[in-house]
Design a protein around this motif. Structure first.
Motif, PDB file in Angstrom:
ATOM      1  N   THR A  99     -12.977   4.133   6.697  1.00 24.49           N
ATOM      2  CA  THR A  99     -14.149   4.928   6.367  1.00 24.49           C
ATOM      3  C   THR A  99     -14.483   4.778   4.884  1.00 24.49           C
ATOM      4  N   SER A 100     -15.676   5.232   4.517  1.00 24.48           N
ATOM      5  CA  SER A 100     -16.106   5.103   3.127  1.00 24.48           C
ATOM      6  C   SER A 100     -15.253   5.961   2.200  1.00 24.48           C
ATOM      7  N   SER A 101     -14.800   7.117   2.652  1.00 29.20           N
ATOM      8  CA  SER A 101     -13.937   7.957   1.815  1.00 29.20           C
ATOM      9  C   SER A 101     -12.564   7.315   1.624  1.00 29.20           C
ATOM     10  N   ALA A 102     -12.076   6.649   2.657  1.00 30.28           N
ATOM     11  CA  ALA A 102     -10.796   5.946   2.532  1.00 30.28           C
ATOM     12  C   ALA A 102     -10.933   4.761   1.592  1.00 30.28           C
ATOM     13  N   MET A 103     -12.080   4.063   1.662  1.00 29.19           N
ATOM     14  CA  MET A 103     -12.311   2.926   0.758  1.00 29.19           C
ATOM     15  C   MET A 103     -12.444   3.416  -0.679  1.00 29.19           C
TER      16      MET A 103
ATOM     17  N   GLN B  10      -4.422   9.871   2.099  1.00 26.03           N
ATOM     18  CA  GLN B  10      -5.110   8.775   2.806  1.00 26.03           C
ATOM     19  C   GLN B  10      -4.519   8.554   4.187  1.00 26.03           C
ATOM     20  N   ASP B  11      -3.226   8.677   4.284  1.00 22.80           N
ATOM     21  CA  ASP B  11      -2.536   8.416   5.547  1.00 22.80           C
ATOM     22  C   ASP B  11      -2.384   9.735   6.299  1.00 22.80           C
TER      23      ASP B  11
ATOM     24  N   GLY C  50       0.446  11.505  -8.969  1.00 24.66           N
ATOM     25  CA  GLY C  50      -0.895  11.678  -8.435  1.00 24.66           C
ATOM     26  C   GLY C  50      -1.245  10.604  -7.424  1.00 24.66           C
ATOM     27  N   LEU C  51      -0.807   9.372  -7.690  1.00 27.87           N
ATOM     28  CA  LEU C  51      -1.061   8.275  -6.752  1.00 27.87           C
ATOM     29  C   LEU C  51      -0.321   8.506  -5.435  1.00 27.87           C
ATOM     30  N   ARG C  52       0.913   8.995  -5.528  1.00 29.84           N
ATOM     31  CA  ARG C  52       1.665   9.269  -4.296  1.00 29.84           C
ATOM     32  C   ARG C  52       0.963  10.352  -3.469  1.00 29.84           C
ATOM     33  N   GLU C  53       0.468  11.367  -4.153  1.00 27.88           N
ATOM     34  CA  GLU C  53      -0.261  12.432  -3.459  1.00 27.88           C
ATOM     35  C   GLU C  53      -1.545  11.889  -2.840  1.00 27.88           C
TER      36      GLU C  53
ATOM     37  N   ALA D 195     -11.050   6.122  -1.902  1.00 27.57           N
ATOM     38  CA  ALA D 195      -9.705   6.520  -2.324  1.00 27.57           C
ATOM     39  C   ALA D 195      -8.860   5.296  -2.652  1.00 27.57           C
ATOM     40  N   ALA D 196      -9.001   4.224  -1.871  1.00 25.38           N
ATOM     41  CA  ALA D 196      -8.260   2.989  -2.145  1.00 25.38           C
ATOM     42  C   ALA D 196      -8.708   2.382  -3.472  1.00 25.38           C
ATOM     43  N   GLU D 197      -9.998   2.430  -3.744  1.00 23.44           N
ATOM     44  CA  GLU D 197     -10.519   1.912  -5.016  1.00 23.44           C
ATOM     45  C   GLU D 197     -10.016   2.758  -6.180  1.00 23.44           C
ATOM     46  N   LYS D 198     -10.003   4.067  -6.000  1.00 23.08           N
ATOM     47  CA  LYS D 198      -9.514   4.968  -7.044  1.00 23.08           C
ATOM     48  C   LYS D 198      -8.022   4.712  -7.301  1.00 23.08           C
ATOM     49  N   THR D 199      -7.261   4.506  -6.230  1.00 23.20           N
ATOM     50  CA  THR D 199      -5.835   4.196  -6.358  1.00 23.20           C
ATOM     51  C   THR D 199      -5.635   2.910  -7.138  1.00 23.20           C
ATOM     52  N   ARG D 200      -6.425   1.893  -6.820  1.00 19.89           N
ATOM     53  CA  ARG D 200      -6.320   0.605  -7.521  1.00 19.89           C
ATOM     54  C   ARG D 200      -6.626   0.771  -9.010  1.00 19.89           C
TER      55      ARG D 200
END
Length: 149
Positions: free
Chosen positions: A2-6, A143-144, A135-138, A8-13
């Motif tokens: 989903t767009s929110s997951a994408m 996400q999962d 914060g990344l772990r949280e 979040a993945a971009e923010k994590t990166r």
């Protein structure tokens, strides 16, 4: 995905890049500066030990001087109570042994304060790294979604 997951993945990166490219680089640079300060502190301690030996030396002082390429000559110093001390930037000062000892004592205190400051700054950067990683772990936990839902 989903767009929110994408998002979040971009923010994590981006956070991972920040940790690796900025914080770890700053920490490495800070540790190099602290190592240089410790090396200078070691040199000051060695010089203070040499001054103490020089104060106990008889007058006139006989010593060996390296002229270069391990070619030594014997030298006699008629008055070992005065010496030239490098102050940095190519400046030398003619000081008596007590003056040189006081200068080295001040220099040692200055280096001690600088090393303590660098140590505190390093601890702050390590704390920032830990904070971002937590914060990344949280964020990854959000996400999962749990599999039992």
């Amino acid at each position: 995905m989903t767009s929110s997951a994408m998002a979040a993945a971009e923010k994590t990166r981006r956070y991972e890049e920040f940790v690796n490219d900025v914080l770890r680089r700053d920490l490495r640079r800070l540790q190099e500066q602290r190592d240089a300060v410790f090396q200078q502190h070691s040199q000051v301690l060695q010089l203070r030990a040499a001054l103490e030996r020089l104060q106990a030396a008889p007058s006139p002082l006989r010593t060996h001087v390296d002229l270069g390429c391990n070619f030594f000559v014997t030298a006699e110093v008629p008055c070992p109570q005065v010496l030239f001390l490098s102050l940095g930037c190519g400046f030398l000062a003619e000081l008596t042994l007590p003056e040189a000892s006081r200068h080295l004592e001040r220099r040692e205190k200055q280096l001690q304060r600088l090393s303590e400051s660098l140590t505190r700054d390093g601890a702050k950067i390590r704390a920032h790294i830990q904070l971002v990683l937590e914060g990344l772990r949280e964020l990854q936990g959000l996400q999962d979604p749990p599999s039992d839902l």
